[in-house]
Scaffold this motif. Structure first.
Motif, PDB file in Angstrom:
ATOM      1  N   UNK A   1      -3.378  10.274  -3.263  1.00 26.48           N
ATOM      2  CA  UNK A   1      -3.357   8.818  -3.095  1.00 26.48           C
ATOM      3  C   UNK A   1      -3.270   8.445  -1.618  1.00 26.48           C
ATOM      4  N   UNK A   2      -2.553   9.236  -0.841  1.00 30.13           N
ATOM      5  CA  UNK A   2      -2.503   9.000   0.606  1.00 30.13           C
ATOM      6  C   UNK A   2      -3.892   9.183   1.204  1.00 30.13           C
ATOM      7  N   UNK A   3      -4.576  10.242   0.788  1.00 23.93           N
ATOM      8  CA  UNK A   3      -5.933  10.526   1.265  1.00 23.93           C
ATOM      9  C   UNK A   3      -6.879   9.381   0.887  1.00 23.93           C
ATOM     10  N   UNK A   4      -6.810   8.941  -0.371  1.00 20.52           N
ATOM     11  CA  UNK A   4      -7.695   7.865  -0.833  1.00 20.52           C
ATOM     12  C   UNK A   4      -7.450   6.574  -0.073  1.00 20.52           C
ATOM     13  N   UNK A   5      -6.177   6.248   0.173  1.00 21.35           N
ATOM     14  CA  UNK A   5      -5.835   5.031   0.910  1.00 21.35           C
ATOM     15  C   UNK A   5      -6.357   5.108   2.345  1.00 21.35           C
ATOM     16  N   UNK A   6      -6.149   6.245   2.982  1.00 21.69           N
ATOM     17  CA  UNK A   6      -6.630   6.404   4.360  1.00 21.69           C
ATOM     18  C   UNK A   6      -8.154   6.355   4.405  1.00 21.69           C
ATOM     19  N   UNK A   7      -8.813   6.985   3.449  1.00 18.34           N
ATOM     20  CA  UNK A   7     -10.276   6.963   3.407  1.00 18.34           C
ATOM     21  C   UNK A   7     -10.782   5.534   3.278  1.00 18.34           C
ATOM     22  N   UNK A   8     -10.116   4.766   2.436  1.00 20.49           N
ATOM     23  CA  UNK A   8     -10.471   3.367   2.261  1.00 20.49           C
ATOM     24  C   UNK A   8     -10.264   2.574   3.557  1.00 20.49           C
TER      25      UNK A   8
ATOM     26  N   UNK B   1       0.840  -1.207   0.000  1.00 17.86           N
ATOM     27  CA  UNK B   1       0.000   0.000   0.000  1.00 17.86           C
ATOM     28  C   UNK B   1       0.871   1.252   0.000  1.00 17.86           C
ATOM     29  N   UNK B   2       1.950   1.213   0.754  1.00 17.38           N
ATOM     30  CA  UNK B   2       2.836   2.376   0.832  1.00 17.38           C
ATOM     31  C   UNK B   2       3.426   2.714  -0.524  1.00 17.38           C
ATOM     32  N   UNK B   3       3.725   1.698  -1.318  1.00 14.00           N
ATOM     33  CA  UNK B   3       4.316   1.915  -2.640  1.00 14.00           C
ATOM     34  C   UNK B   3       3.339   2.635  -3.570  1.00 14.00           C
ATOM     35  N   UNK B   4       2.052   2.505  -3.310  1.00 17.81           N
ATOM     36  CA  UNK B   4       1.033   3.140  -4.141  1.00 17.81           C
ATOM     37  C   UNK B   4       0.843   4.614  -3.787  1.00 17.81           C
ATOM     38  N   UNK B   5       1.332   5.011  -2.627  1.00 19.07           N
ATOM     39  CA  UNK B   5       1.139   6.383  -2.164  1.00 19.07           C
ATOM     40  C   UNK B   5       2.236   7.264  -2.745  1.00 19.07           C
ATOM     41  N   UNK B   6       1.950   7.859  -3.891  1.00 17.88           N
ATOM     42  CA  UNK B   6       2.941   8.680  -4.585  1.00 17.88           C
ATOM     43  C   UNK B   6       2.631  10.171  -4.500  1.00 17.88           C
ATOM     44  N   UNK B   7       1.441  10.492  -3.989  1.00 21.18           N
ATOM     45  CA  UNK B   7       1.068  11.894  -3.842  1.00 21.18           C
ATOM     46  C   UNK B   7       0.044  12.013  -2.712  1.00 21.18           C
ATOM     47  N   UNK B   8      -0.266  13.233  -2.343  1.00 22.69           N
ATOM     48  CA  UNK B   8      -1.184  13.474  -1.229  1.00 22.69           C
ATOM     49  C   UNK B   8      -2.568  12.888  -1.503  1.00 22.69           C
TER      50      UNK B   8
END
Length: 83
Positions: free
Chosen positions: A71-78, A62-69
């Protein structure tokens, strides 16, 4: 868990503080590595802070997918069930 609010501006402030960069540099789509200069150690530091702040666990893939803010927001929301 539903009382958690995931505010993009608050997330931006948190990440900017950890990275010691100006919030204006952290646009939603700014690439962490290429545009902000984040290295792997800084990225890990950001994730630890976000895990603690939002009470989630983020896997290495999951961390590798976080390339910008965004994507970080979307991952956390999920992770928080807000997506």
């Amino acid at each position: 868990m539903s009382n958690v609010v995931l505010d993009m501006d608050e997330l931006r402030t948190t990440v900017a503080d950890v990275l010691d960069v100006d919030e204006s540099e952290l646009t939603d789509e700014a690439d962490f590595v290429n545009e902000v200069g984040v290295d792997s150690l800084m990225a890990m530091e950001v994730m630890v802070v976000l895990e603690r702040k939002y009470g989630v666990t983020l896997g290495e893939e999951e961390l590798k997918q976080v390339t910008c803010l965004k994507k970080a927001h979307d991952l956390l929301a999920d992770k928080l069930g807000l997506a």
